[in-house]
Design a protein around this motif. Structure first.
Motif, PDB file in Angstrom:
ATOM      1  N   GLN A 169       5.120  -3.182   4.447  1.00  0.00           N
ATOM      2  CA  GLN A 169       5.370  -3.366   3.011  1.00  0.00           C
ATOM      3  C   GLN A 169       4.575  -4.576   2.505  1.00  0.00           C
ATOM      4  OE1 GLN A 169       9.703  -3.501   3.003  1.00  0.00           O
ATOM      5  NE2 GLN A 169       9.784  -1.370   2.344  1.00  0.00           N
ATOM      6  N   GLN A 170       4.452  -5.573   3.366  1.00  0.00           N
ATOM      7  CA  GLN A 170       3.671  -6.755   2.991  1.00  0.00           C
ATOM      8  C   GLN A 170       2.175  -6.423   2.878  1.00  0.00           C
ATOM      9  OE1 GLN A 170       4.334  -9.390   1.695  1.00  0.00           O
ATOM     10  NE2 GLN A 170       3.396 -11.217   2.553  1.00  0.00           N
ATOM     11  N   ILE A 171       1.688  -5.598   3.807  1.00  0.00           N
ATOM     12  CA  ILE A 171       0.283  -5.146   3.744  1.00  0.00           C
ATOM     13  C   ILE A 171       0.024  -4.429   2.417  1.00  0.00           C
ATOM     14  CG2 ILE A 171      -1.254  -3.348   4.676  1.00  0.00           C
ATOM     15  CD1 ILE A 171      -0.315  -4.154   7.476  1.00  0.00           C
ATOM     16  N   THR A 228      -3.056   0.417   2.093  1.00  0.00           N
ATOM     17  CA  THR A 228      -3.528  -0.964   1.931  1.00  0.00           C
ATOM     18  C   THR A 228      -4.236  -1.098   0.587  1.00  0.00           C
ATOM     19  OG1 THR A 228      -3.889  -1.240   4.305  1.00  0.00           O
ATOM     20  CG2 THR A 228      -5.050  -2.762   2.855  1.00  0.00           C
ATOM     21  N   LEU A 229      -5.065  -0.099   0.290  1.00  0.00           N
ATOM     22  CA  LEU A 229      -5.910  -0.196  -0.893  1.00  0.00           C
ATOM     23  C   LEU A 229      -5.254   0.392  -2.137  1.00  0.00           C
ATOM     24  CD1 LEU A 229      -9.110   0.878   1.022  1.00  0.00           C
ATOM     25  CD2 LEU A 229      -8.754  -1.378   0.008  1.00  0.00           C
ATOM     26  N   GLY A 230      -4.296   1.307  -1.930  1.00  0.00           N
ATOM     27  CA  GLY A 230      -3.727   2.025  -3.075  1.00  0.00           C
ATOM     28  C   GLY A 230      -4.767   2.906  -3.734  1.00  0.00           C
ATOM     29  N   GLU A 231      -5.678   3.400  -2.904  1.00  0.00           N
ATOM     30  CA  GLU A 231      -6.782   4.239  -3.400  1.00  0.00           C
ATOM     31  C   GLU A 231      -6.939   5.439  -2.487  1.00  0.00           C
ATOM     32  OE1 GLU A 231     -10.890   2.677  -4.388  1.00  0.00           O
ATOM     33  OE2 GLU A 231     -10.049   0.973  -3.320  1.00  0.00           O
ATOM     34  N   GLU A 232      -7.563   6.506  -3.030  1.00  0.00           N
ATOM     35  CA  GLU A 232      -7.904   7.661  -2.193  1.00  0.00           C
ATOM     36  C   GLU A 232      -9.356   7.528  -1.727  1.00  0.00           C
ATOM     37  OE1 GLU A 232      -5.612   9.796  -1.238  1.00  0.00           O
ATOM     38  OE2 GLU A 232      -4.289   8.567  -2.464  1.00  0.00           O
ATOM     39  N   PRO A 233      -9.644   7.917  -0.473  1.00  0.00           N
ATOM     40  CA  PRO A 233     -11.051   7.870  -0.047  1.00  0.00           C
ATOM     41  C   PRO A 233     -11.909   8.845  -0.852  1.00  0.00           C
ATOM     42  CG  PRO A 233      -9.654   8.833   1.682  1.00  0.00           C
ATOM     43  CD  PRO A 233      -8.745   8.380   0.572  1.00  0.00           C
ATOM     44  N   ILE A 234     -13.170   8.459  -1.073  1.00  0.00           N
ATOM     45  CA  ILE A 234     -14.067   9.358  -1.810  1.00  0.00           C
ATOM     46  C   ILE A 234     -14.946  10.170  -0.855  1.00  0.00           C
ATOM     47  CG2 ILE A 234     -14.095   8.033  -3.965  1.00  0.00           C
ATOM     48  CD1 ILE A 234     -16.791   6.837  -3.036  1.00  0.00           C
ATOM     49  N   SER A 235     -15.086   9.680   0.387  1.00  0.00           N
ATOM     50  CA  SER A 235     -15.853  10.461   1.370  1.00  0.00           C
ATOM     51  C   SER A 235     -15.488  10.012   2.779  1.00  0.00           C
ATOM     52  CB  SER A 235     -17.358  10.280   1.155  1.00  0.00           C
ATOM     53  OG  SER A 235     -17.712   8.947   1.431  1.00  0.00           O
TER      54      SER A 235
END
Ligand code: NAD
Length: 367
Positions: A169-171, A228-235
């Motif tokens: 959760q901290q990460i 960690t990033l709160g993002e989806e990979p693009i590739s």
């Protein structure tokens, strides 16, 4: 594993770094402290057994039923957990669970190829579902499971225990809020040296597992990169490792390495292996770093950042996960996306692309 009760957990977190960010998640427990979510475990293997022992540390979940194809296991579990005959099902009569008011949720802990069928059957019987990782064999199956739960108005949660674990959760907090600046590079890997795996183990049969260590262990690394990033990979790009035991690895990979690229410019590199033991996480940020090792197993986790040691307690991850899910279901609130079926779908989309990249040797776009 050393366990802490929920009460003790909250006390300890109060002393830890980043505690303020974590406490509110747990303080809302007081409003339904006396309610219990009644759970039936479907699949009484290694992990099903571990889960059964975790109910003792749960405040809001009760083991009230089982689904098993093995009568001797049913007898053992009935005695051990005081489960009445009427709450014991096999794979044939499972659908009659629809009439059982003692069971609110079915926890599917079967080989991966059976996750879809039992999730859908449980949903059609009007039961909420927790399904173990990996959610299914591919993203298409995940979609069918999500649709079935929606249609039957039940909630679908993933068995993603690390979403309830304070180091992780901290990460999420540090990474997603860019507390250490933008995270640019993540290295996270999980592997076990399991040379002694039985050739009959279902993990080695593609029709049951869907794949090798990427499905079993790598899903945690895909998760860690994404949360960690709160993002989806693009590739993604990916490479299968060598097969050193051809007598075992006829159908699934023995090891795999892959790279995920994100729109922010961050890269996450990972390996999963049945040949080498590794269990670690490192994130390099503009203004610092986060390090955890052990990082993904049942712990105890040891972590630090450039600001110092992570001071979080060891918890019963399985009990925390079940209570974390129960808190929403008991209050009739929708599960947040990051612990619901959609999260498993997003991971399987990435895993499908990783297999495609490793097979073709080409970068696979996820846009
Ligand atoms: P396991 O082999 O120990 O147990 C599988 C259970 O399914 C057994 O009770 C077995 O009898 C039953 N089963 C029914 N039909 C079967 C068939 N055709 N072939 C084989 N078994 C059959 O496996 P496990 O380690 O308990 O894993 C079960 C699920 O839990 C998997 O999806 C796995 O990825 C997941 N898991 C999650 C974690 C975690 O930390 N979240 C840890 C371990 C396993």
């Amino acid at each position: 594993m050393k366990n802490l009760s929920r009460r003790k957990f909250v006390t300890h977190v109060g002393l830890g770094m980043g505690a303020a960010a974590i406490l509110p998640t747990f303080s809302s427990f007081s409003s339904f402290q006396n309610k219990k979510l009644n759970i039936a475990i479907c699949g009484l293997g290694r992990y099903g057994s571990l889960l059964s022992r975790s109910f003792v540390d749960s405040e809001n979940c009760k083991l009230t039923g089982i689904i098993t194809g093995t009568p001797s296991k049913a007898e053992k579990w009935k005695k051990e957990y005081g489960i009445p005959d009427k709450n014991v099902y096999n794979y044939q009569n499972f659908d009659s669970i629809v009439n059982n008011k003692d069971i609110d949720l079915v926890y599917v802990v079967l080989p991966n190829s059976m996750h879809k069928e039992y999730t859908i059957r449980a949903a059609e019987a009007g039961k909420h579902v927790i399904v173990e990782k990996p959610m299914a064999l591919n993203a298409l199956e995940c979609k069918e499971m999500i649709d079935a739960c929606k249609k039957n108005q039940v909630q679908l949660a993933l068995g993603y225990r690390l979403h309830y674990e304070p180091h992780h959760q901290q990460i999420m907090r540090l990474g997603q809020n860019k507390i250490l600046g933008q995270i640019r590079l993540i290295e996270v890997s999980l592997g076990y040296n399991i040379d002694n795996i039985s050739p009959d183990d279902w993990h080695l049969k593609k029709s049951l597992s869907g794949g090798g260590p990427l499905m079993n262990l790598g899903v945690y690394c895909v998760q860690a990169g994404r949360y960690t990033l709160g993002e989806e990979p693009i590739s993604v790009t990916a490479q299968f490792g060598p097969i050193t035991k051809p007598e075992l690895y006829k159908e699934v990979e023995e090891s795999i390495t892959w790279q995920m690229e994100f729109a922010s410019g961050a890269v996450c590199t990972s390996s999963s292996s049945n040949r080498s033991s590794i269990d670690r996480y490192y994130a390099s940020a503009e203004k610092g770093f986060i390090e955890l090792s052990p990082a993904v197993s049942y712990g105890p986790f040891v972590g630090r950042t450039n600001q110092g040691k992570m001071n979080f307690p060891v918890i019963n991850q399985q009990a925390a996960q079940m209570d974390g899910i129960a808190k929403f279901i008991l209050q009739n609130k929708p599960l947040p996306d990051h612990i619901a079926g959609i999260e498993g779908f997003k991971d399987m989309k990435v895993i499908d692309a990783i297999y495609q990249a490793a097979t073709t040797g080409k970068k696979v776009s996820l846009l």
